[in-house]
Design a protein around this motif. Structure first.
Motif, PDB file in Angstrom:
ATOM      1  N   ARG A 150      37.911  39.121  44.212  1.00 22.77           N
ATOM      2  CA  ARG A 150      39.005  38.543  43.416  1.00 22.77           C
ATOM      3  C   ARG A 150      39.971  37.844  44.358  1.00 22.77           C
ATOM      4  O   ARG A 150      40.020  38.157  45.555  1.00 22.77           O
ATOM      5  N   GLN A 152      44.023  36.771  44.713  1.00 21.42           N
ATOM      6  CA  GLN A 152      45.402  36.932  44.243  1.00 21.42           C
ATOM      7  C   GLN A 152      46.240  35.854  44.923  1.00 21.42           C
ATOM      8  O   GLN A 152      46.291  35.800  46.149  1.00 21.42           O
ATOM      9  N   VAL A 173      34.660  34.120  39.989  1.00 22.42           N
ATOM     10  CA  VAL A 173      35.553  35.021  40.727  1.00 22.42           C
ATOM     11  C   VAL A 173      36.895  35.145  40.001  1.00 22.42           C
ATOM     12  O   VAL A 173      37.555  34.140  39.751  1.00 22.42           O
ATOM     13  N   PRO A 174      37.316  36.380  39.637  1.00 22.96           N
ATOM     14  CA  PRO A 174      38.616  36.544  38.987  1.00 22.96           C
ATOM     15  C   PRO A 174      39.746  36.118  39.918  1.00 22.96           C
ATOM     16  O   PRO A 174      39.755  36.475  41.096  1.00 22.96           O
ATOM     17  N   CYS A 175      40.658  35.348  39.370  1.00 22.05           N
ATOM     18  CA  CYS A 175      41.750  34.812  40.182  1.00 22.05           C
ATOM     19  C   CYS A 175      43.027  34.929  39.362  1.00 22.05           C
ATOM     20  O   CYS A 175      43.025  34.639  38.156  1.00 22.05           O
TER      21      CYS A 175
END
Ligand code: NAP
Length: 294
Positions: A150, A152, A173-175
């Motif tokens: 991820r 941030q 991809v989590p962002c």
């Protein structure tokens, strides 16, 4: 020796005072035995179309673009090679007859620097990305392509951070826009321009006294080579990666675009280091023994 057969490559932007590209490109072309010369020219956005139309008529091979032209160039390209469209920025243009082919070598340049100097897998690692400008966007795309866990994003202008997050929505991809929080094995990327003014010695991050294990601190700033961000990370035993490797690799990739040949990386690094040391860019209080990669 410059003669009637000499062809040109250019770096365009405004201002250009800080660019190390001419010293790297010209050293590489000489060593490769190519009759090419690399020249800087100050160009404003409004003149870019005319300049890009005129240069091939003078026999130019291509050009690099720096601030503020990287975005403006997108609409002027005949074709874009990945990831220029995804990043919304072109830093390298190759002239092919009447066509202009746009490339972006920043993302791949950072990955090559990571692989060469850190050499660890990026897959599954948490990322803290400081900054949301063009360089942050390139590195975020690079990290997503290596399937980090991820990302941030922390930026002074939170709206800009949200735009960067939105641009990564199509990756897996989590962002998200977040705060500064550290985790084990985190890759912390300093992609703001804070710390690049010689003698200023500013930082956009206060490192905690105890940093979780496995963290790698990466600064995209290369002037000075050892920023306060890197120095304070180093003092806490954190592994560090400076911005010079990215600079060298993005230049090497651009040289491949222009010539079809790979330059000597050691030569590019050496001439860039020499140019940096001659401008006395080292920040006050820097321990010269604590170089990047420690
Ligand atoms: P940019 O598009 O102008 O973005 C600048 C970034 O820095 C933004 O996130 C901006 O935040 C932030 N920033 C500027 N001043 C700040 C301050 N006082 N406090 C907090 N944040 C601040 O520039 P860029 O092209 O992304 O370049 C960023 C840095 O990366 C530069 O130092 C550049 O030299 C370096 N870089 C290195 C390489 C390399 O090859 N190593 C390649 C490209 C860039 P806001 O959005 O809030 O204004």
């Amino acid at each position: 020796m410059i003669g009637p057969g000499t062809r040109t490559v250019w770096v365009l932007g405004s201002p250009l005072g800080h660019t190390l590209s001419p010293v790297m490109h010209n050293a590489a072309y000489r060593a490769m035995g190519l009759d090419l010369v690399y020249l800087p020219a100050r160009v404003e956005s409004g003149d870019l179309r005319a300049v890009l139309e005129g240069l091939p008529r003078l026999g130019a091979v291509g050009c690099n673009l720096t601030l503020p032209l990287k975005q403006a160039a997108l609409a002027l390209m005949t074709r874009l090679e990945p990831p220029a469209a995804e990043l919304g920025a072109v830093n390298t243009v190759r002239f092919e007859g009447r066509s202009r082919v746009g490339f972006n070598t920043d993302a791949q340049g950072w990955l090559r620097s990571w692989d060469e100097e850190v050499g660890q897998s990026l897959e599954g690692r948490p990322v803290l990305l400081l900054g949301a400008g063009g360089a942050a966007r390139a590195v975020a795309w690079a990290l997503a392509s290596r399937r980090v866990a991820r990302i941030q994003v922390v930026n002074r202008d939170s709206e800009r951070a949200r735009r960067l997050v939105a641009s990564l929505a199509r990756t897996e991809v989590p962002c998200r826009v977040g705060a500064v929080e550290f985790e084990p094995d985190m890759v912390v990327v300093q992609a703001t321009s804070v710390g690049m003014v010689p003698g200023d010695d500013a930082t956009c991050l206060e490192w905690p006294e105890e940093v979780p294990p496995g963290v790698v601190a990466c600064d995209l700033v290369y002037r000075p080579r050892q920023t306060r961000f890197l120095r304070e990370a180093c003092q806490r035993g954190v592994r560090t990666l400076g911005g010079l490797g990215m600079l060298v690799h993005q230049a090497a990739l651009a040289i491949e675009v222009f010539t079809g040949q790979s330059p000597c990386l050691a030569l590019l690094r050496r001439v860039a280091e020499e140019a940096l040391s001659s401008d006395r860019c080292t920040a006050p209080g820097v321990d010269p023994g604590c170089a990047d990669g420690c």
